[in-house]
Design an enzyme around this catalytic site. Structure first.
Site, mmCIF file in Angstrom:
data_model
loop_
_atom_site.group_PDB
_atom_site.id
_atom_site.type_symbol
_atom_site.label_atom_id
_atom_site.label_comp_id
_atom_site.label_asym_id
_atom_site.label_seq_id
_atom_site.Cartn_x
_atom_site.Cartn_y
_atom_site.Cartn_z
ATOM 1 N N ASP A 105 40.980 37.049 39.848
ATOM 2 C CA ASP A 105 39.862 37.674 39.147
ATOM 3 C C ASP A 105 39.966 39.179 39.405
ATOM 4 O O ASP A 105 39.585 39.668 40.463
ATOM 5 C CB ASP A 105 38.538 37.099 39.650
ATOM 6 C CG ASP A 105 37.337 37.706 38.922
ATOM 7 O OD1 ASP A 105 37.536 38.659 38.134
ATOM 8 O OD2 ASP A 105 36.207 37.231 39.143
ATOM 9 N N LYS A 146 35.076 45.003 33.049
ATOM 10 C CA LYS A 146 34.795 46.381 33.490
ATOM 11 C C LYS A 146 35.711 47.428 32.816
ATOM 12 O O LYS A 146 35.514 47.729 31.653
ATOM 13 C CB LYS A 146 34.800 46.449 35.015
ATOM 14 C CG LYS A 146 33.703 45.501 35.580
ATOM 15 C CD LYS A 146 33.304 45.705 37.013
ATOM 16 C CE LYS A 146 32.025 44.917 37.303
ATOM 17 N NZ LYS A 146 32.212 43.695 38.069
ATOM 18 N N TYR A 172 32.846 37.293 44.333
ATOM 19 C CA TYR A 172 31.921 37.140 43.209
ATOM 20 C C TYR A 172 32.724 36.988 41.927
ATOM 21 O O TYR A 172 33.689 37.717 41.711
ATOM 22 C CB TYR A 172 31.013 38.374 43.103
ATOM 23 C CG TYR A 172 30.058 38.346 41.920
ATOM 24 C CD1 TYR A 172 28.997 37.442 41.883
ATOM 25 C CD2 TYR A 172 30.223 39.222 40.842
ATOM 26 C CE1 TYR A 172 28.118 37.417 40.798
ATOM 27 C CE2 TYR A 172 29.338 39.204 39.756
ATOM 28 C CZ TYR A 172 28.289 38.295 39.734
ATOM 29 O OH TYR A 172 27.420 38.273 38.662
HETATM 30 C C1 LIG Z 1 31.689 42.252 37.722
HETATM 31 C C2 LIG Z 1 32.505 41.078 38.062
HETATM 32 C C3 LIG Z 1 32.436 39.884 37.330
HETATM 33 C C4 LIG Z 1 31.411 39.663 36.253
HETATM 34 O O1 LIG Z 1 31.599 40.523 35.183
HETATM 35 P P1 LIG Z 1 30.335 40.792 34.191
HETATM 36 O O2 LIG Z 1 30.928 41.676 33.141
HETATM 37 O O3 LIG Z 1 29.296 41.438 35.022
HETATM 38 O O4 LIG Z 1 29.935 39.470 33.659
HETATM 39 C C5 LIG Z 1 33.307 38.860 37.639
HETATM 40 N N1 LIG Z 1 34.219 38.999 38.611
HETATM 41 C C6 LIG Z 1 34.321 40.125 39.347
HETATM 42 C C7 LIG Z 1 35.374 40.228 40.393
HETATM 43 C C8 LIG Z 1 33.451 41.189 39.101
HETATM 44 O O5 LIG Z 1 33.534 42.282 39.853
#
Ligand SMILES: *Cc1c(COP(=O)(O)O)cnc(C)c1O
Length: 422
Positions: free
Chosen positions: A237, A265, A142
């Site tokens: 990511d 995060k 994701y």
């Molecule tokens: C949470 C998450 C996102 C998106 O971040 P948001 O602050 O919710 O937009 C993107 N990549 C990963 C791996 C995530 O866990």
């Protein structure tokens, strides 16, 4: 009628599904989402006065736990100076310097407001730098709600893709190539089939958004090599794994140098911050130096910068040792309970863990989304409800992982054990 039933009814009139992010709606759980009124340490309590050990931790950001006293004090200091200037300020420099010194694999970064924004910028930057359009994404990873990442494997050949959300144009889906995690042959073939068209591979180096799918070091090294050979960039990511599995995330843990890293995060400690980080050379392509545009009215918001720095400054090597130790204890407490509770109602469950990230699921650990257990949702709902009634709050979705914070100490783990067996 409970207060939260009332609030949920009210909320459903105001916003679609009553929530501002879908996972909060407890969809399929047949229970009303808990409305949280306040929080402290490893606990939060709902508007009806029930308290829970929180293992969701705002889906990751709160590595110190809720309402850390020092962070609170620093935030109050920041508040007293105003909370948005739309101009240069010193606070983002403090955070950037602190980060860059501890992240030797990147030279520069830019702050944005969310993980999604960081990914969106990383993809545009990768395309701008390489002058190529296609992006390889892995099924089950994701990367936020960016159009080009809301794509799933198509029914056609390997690499073919279709949108996983309405509203994403086919033209955009066509530039995302979906491959299965762990399959090297697919990656090799994809680079052959789309010669000189692939700008980047993006991966969660520790995929943690469809369960926890721990990848082999060697596979990640392979992705590093094949991107290099094909003049494509490797994007890690690390929105979840950054500052979570080690301060420098999976890049530090594996020793692999990605070309671009995205953070979110934990970087804001619970305030809205994301970041994109890379080498001087790549970052110089961003506006105003280069021709890849990126901007933000609230970017590097002074309050958020202070919250992020205050949080990150409290993390050191010892923190990660503690998280690992407590993770081990949590694993043993949960495993025993899963095995024995109610004559084995959950005895086919297991706990997959990497440090302070854990995933409770039926069956064996998995490395790719096709190994996902059958009836996962139905099985999870049983477990989630049992735990919720005992005052133990997991992320309210079968595919989401659980998070330990530094507030989940021995006394909380003792309390967990007590609540589990109550
Ligand atoms: C949470 C998450 C996102 C998106 O971040 P948001 O602050 O919710 O937009 C993107 N990549 C990963 C791996 C995530 O866990």
């Amino acid at each position: 009628m409970t207060k939260q039933t009332e609030l949920f009814e009210r909320s459903k009139k105001l916003v679609p599904g009553g929530v501002h992010s879908p996972v909060r709606s407890f969809k399929g759980l047949h229970i009303t989402p808990r409305f949280i009124e306040k929080a402290n340490g490893a606990y939060f309590s709902d508007v009806d006065g029930k308290d829970y050990i929180d293992f969701c931790m705002s889906f990751g950001p709160l590595i110190l736990g809720h309402k850390d006293e020092e962070v609170e004090k620093d935030l109050q200091g920041a508040l007293s100076r105003g909370w948005s200037y739309g101009a240069c300020e010193p606070y983002s420099l403090d955070l950037a310097e602190y980060l860059l010194e501890k992240l030797p694999f990147v030279d520069q970064l830019r702050f944005v407001n969310s993980g999604t924004e960081a990914v969106m910028t990383a993809l545009r930057l990768a395309r701008g730098v390489t002058k190529k359009n296609k992006i390889i994404k892995f099924n089950g990873c994701y990367h936020g709600h960016v159009d080009s990442m809301l794509i799933k494997a198509g029914s056609g050949l390997a690499g073919s893709a279709e949108a996983s959300s309405a509203g994403v144009p086919e033209g955009i889906a066509n530039d995302t190539l979906i491959l299965e995690l762990g399959d090297k042959e697919e990656v090799i073939k994809c680079f052959e089939d789309h010669k000189d068209q692939i700008a980047a591979i993006i991966i969660e180096p520790l995929p943690a958004n469809n369960g926890l799918m721990i990848q082999d070091q060697e596979y990640l090294e392979f992705l590093r090599e094949i991107t290099k050979q094909n003049n494509a960039l490797l994007i890690f990511d690390e929105v979840i794994s950054g500052f979570r599995v080690a301060f420098g995330g999976m890049a530090q843990k594996t020793g692999i140098r990605p070309d671009i890293v995205t953070y979110g995060k934990i970087i804001g400690g619970g305030l809205p911050v994301g970041a994109i980080a890379s080498t001087n050379e790549i970052m110089s392509n961003l506006a105003p130096l280069g021709n890849v545009y990126q901007a933000g009215t609230l970017s590097a918001n002074p309050l958020a910068m202070v919250g992020g720095l205050s949080t990150l400054k409290k993390l050191n090597d010892k923190s990660y040792e503690t998280l690992e130790e407590n993770g081990k204890k949590l694993e043993s407490i949960f495993s025993k309970w899963l095995n024995e509770f109610n004559d084995g109602q959950f005895s086919d469950y297991n706990l997959t863990r990497s440090g302070s990230l854990f995933w409770v699921h039926p069956g064996n650990s998995i490395q790719n989304i096709n190994q996902m257990p059958q009836n996962l949702n139905e099985r999870f709902y049983e477990l989630f409800e049992v735990l919720l009634n005992k005052g133990i709050y997991l992320s309210p979705n079968a595919y989401e992982v659980g998070f330990l914070s530094l507030s989940h100490d021995q006394s909380v783990l003792d309390d967990l054990e007590k609540r589990l067996w109550s």
